[in-house]
Design an enzyme around this catalytic site. Structure first.
Site, PDB file in Angstrom:
ATOM      1  N   ARG A 127     -17.004 -76.886  12.088  1.00  0.00           N
ATOM      2  CA  ARG A 127     -15.835 -77.294  12.068  1.00  0.00           C
ATOM      3  C   ARG A 127     -15.983 -75.465  11.510  1.00  0.00           C
ATOM      4  O   ARG A 127     -16.437 -74.936  10.866  1.00  0.00           O
ATOM      5  CB  ARG A 127     -15.238 -77.926  10.739  1.00  0.00           C
ATOM      6  CG  ARG A 127     -13.901 -78.100  10.509  1.00  0.00           C
ATOM      7  CD  ARG A 127     -13.749 -79.554   9.554  1.00  0.00           C
ATOM      8  NE  ARG A 127     -13.747 -79.466   8.642  1.00  0.00           N
ATOM      9  CZ  ARG A 127     -13.383 -79.953   7.756  1.00  0.00           C
ATOM     10  NH1 ARG A 127     -12.536 -80.749   7.546  1.00  0.00           N
ATOM     11  NH2 ARG A 127     -13.563 -79.667   6.243  1.00  0.00           N
ATOM     12  N   ARG A 160     -15.562 -72.930   6.079  1.00  0.00           N
ATOM     13  CA  ARG A 160     -15.259 -73.519   5.072  1.00  0.00           C
ATOM     14  C   ARG A 160     -17.563 -73.840   3.777  1.00  0.00           C
ATOM     15  O   ARG A 160     -17.217 -73.563   4.805  1.00  0.00           O
ATOM     16  CB  ARG A 160     -14.551 -74.540   4.967  1.00  0.00           C
ATOM     17  CG  ARG A 160     -12.827 -74.471   3.879  1.00  0.00           C
ATOM     18  CD  ARG A 160     -12.474 -76.514   4.335  1.00  0.00           C
ATOM     19  NE  ARG A 160     -13.000 -77.209   3.310  1.00  0.00           N
ATOM     20  CZ  ARG A 160     -12.325 -78.779   3.544  1.00  0.00           C
ATOM     21  NH1 ARG A 160     -11.750 -78.986   3.576  1.00  0.00           N
ATOM     22  NH2 ARG A 160     -13.285 -79.674   2.369  1.00  0.00           N
TER      23      ARG A 160
HETATM   24  P1  AMP Z   1     -11.102 -82.216   0.737  1.00  0.00           P
HETATM   25  O1  AMP Z   1     -10.426 -81.581   1.045  1.00  0.00           O
HETATM   26  O2  AMP Z   1     -10.529 -84.284   0.614  1.00  0.00           O
HETATM   27  O3  AMP Z   1     -12.645 -83.012   1.347  1.00  0.00           O
HETATM   28  O4  AMP Z   1     -11.698 -81.821  -0.702  1.00  0.00           O
HETATM   29  C1  AMP Z   1     -12.221 -80.726  -1.102  1.00  0.00           C
HETATM   30  C2  AMP Z   1     -12.854 -80.922  -2.097  1.00  0.00           C
HETATM   31  O5  AMP Z   1     -11.884 -80.448  -3.386  1.00  0.00           O
HETATM   32  C3  AMP Z   1     -14.205 -82.190  -2.799  1.00  0.00           C
HETATM   33  O6  AMP Z   1     -15.456 -82.117  -2.334  1.00  0.00           O
HETATM   34  C4  AMP Z   1     -13.595 -82.622  -4.220  1.00  0.00           C
HETATM   35  O7  AMP Z   1     -14.558 -81.040  -5.071  1.00  0.00           O
HETATM   36  C5  AMP Z   1     -12.306 -81.654  -4.094  1.00  0.00           C
HETATM   37  N1  AMP Z   1     -11.704 -82.835  -4.677  1.00  0.00           N
HETATM   38  C6  AMP Z   1     -10.763 -83.588  -3.753  1.00  0.00           C
HETATM   39  N2  AMP Z   1      -9.769 -84.932  -3.586  1.00  0.00           N
HETATM   40  C7  AMP Z   1     -10.146 -84.736  -5.321  1.00  0.00           C
HETATM   41  C8  AMP Z   1     -10.216 -85.987  -5.881  1.00  0.00           C
HETATM   42  N3  AMP Z   1      -9.633 -86.936  -5.894  1.00  0.00           N
HETATM   43  N4  AMP Z   1     -11.281 -86.088  -7.043  1.00  0.00           N
HETATM   44  C9  AMP Z   1     -11.880 -85.104  -7.551  1.00  0.00           C
HETATM   45  N5  AMP Z   1     -12.567 -83.896  -6.551  1.00  0.00           N
HETATM   46  C10 AMP Z   1     -10.837 -83.860  -5.440  1.00  0.00           C
END
Ligand code: AMP
Length: 214
Positions: A127, A160
């Site tokens: 990505r 990313r």
């Molecule tokens: P995502 O874009 O949903 O994959 O989130 C990216 C990163 O943000 C994750 O790998 C976590 O480090 C953090 N993160 C996002 N949502 C959560 C959550 N509900 N609880 C804890 N960390 C989160």
């Protein structure tokens, strides 16, 4: 309609959330997006979250619950929302139930997108996105005309930090250990529907719509 889009990182939650936003007229609430915005803005919360996110760990429940409670209290969430990337732990799910209960609400459906780990590593490690206009690419499935350069604005593409293969594998491990148990949690409340998350985007949309209409 109060919905949770559930699944491992890279399952397509963000893409399918957009479809649900357009179909049901409810906002997408993505904790990943909110945390990335805080990191970019350099807020105290963003500074705390940055290092944890870069290695694919989970930000503390306290921090995440604070931003979710604030977001769900906003007017545009009053008739529903699509949660994307939240809850990720049992304490987060319990706290979400509590927040909604206080408002006389409850989650209606949890849509779980099922995608195997090797497919996810392929999807996420390829990505790329344009830091200038935001357009997304994939080095194999949706490559730009000129390698590593945005077709729209000519800016160099970026990856990313947490999409690097080692970090993706760590995110998957964290998912299996801390987040996957939520499937049983919602199964026991009889609000879980599992949808195969592999195939053309439009087909997956149809599967989701059919499951929600049942
Ligand atoms: P995502 O874009 O949903 O994959 O989130 C990216 C990163 O943000 C994750 O790998 C976590 O480090 C953090 N993160 C996002 N949502 C959560 C959550 N509900 N609880 C804890 N960390 C989160």
């Amino acid at each position: 309609m109060d919905l949770i889009l559930f699944g491992p990182p890279g399952a397509g939650k963000g893409t399918q959330a957009q479809f649900l936003v357009e179909t049901y007229g409810v906002p997408q609430v993505s904790t990943g997006d909110m945390l990335r915005a805080a990191v970019k803005a350099g807020t105290p919360l963003g500074v705390k979250a940055q290092e944890i996110m870069a290695r694919g760990g989970l930000v503390s429940d306290d921090i995440v619950l604070g931003i979710v409670a604030e977001r769900l209290a906003q007017d545009d969430c009053s008739s529903g929302f699509v949660l994307d990337g939240f809850p990720r732990t049992i304490p987060q799910a319990d706290a979400l139930d509590g927040i909604l209960k206080q408002a006389g609400r409850a989650i209606d459906h949890v849509v779980s997108l099922e995608v195997d780990s090797e497919e996810i590593v392929k999807r996420l490690s390829g990505r790329r996105s344009c830091p200038s206009c935001g357009k997304g690419y994939h080095v194999v499935f949706d490559a730009p005309v000129k390698a590593d350069v945005c077709d729209v604005c000519g800016t160099g593409l970026v990856q990313r930090a947490d999409d690097q293969e080692d970090t993706v594998r760590n995110r998957l491990l964290v998912y299996e250990q801390q987040t996957a148990p939520l499937k049983e949690y919602y199964q026991s409340k009889q609000i879980l529907c599992s949808i195969p998350g592999i195939g053309p985007i439009a087909e997956i949309q149809q599967r989701i719509a059919a499951a929600l209409e049942k």
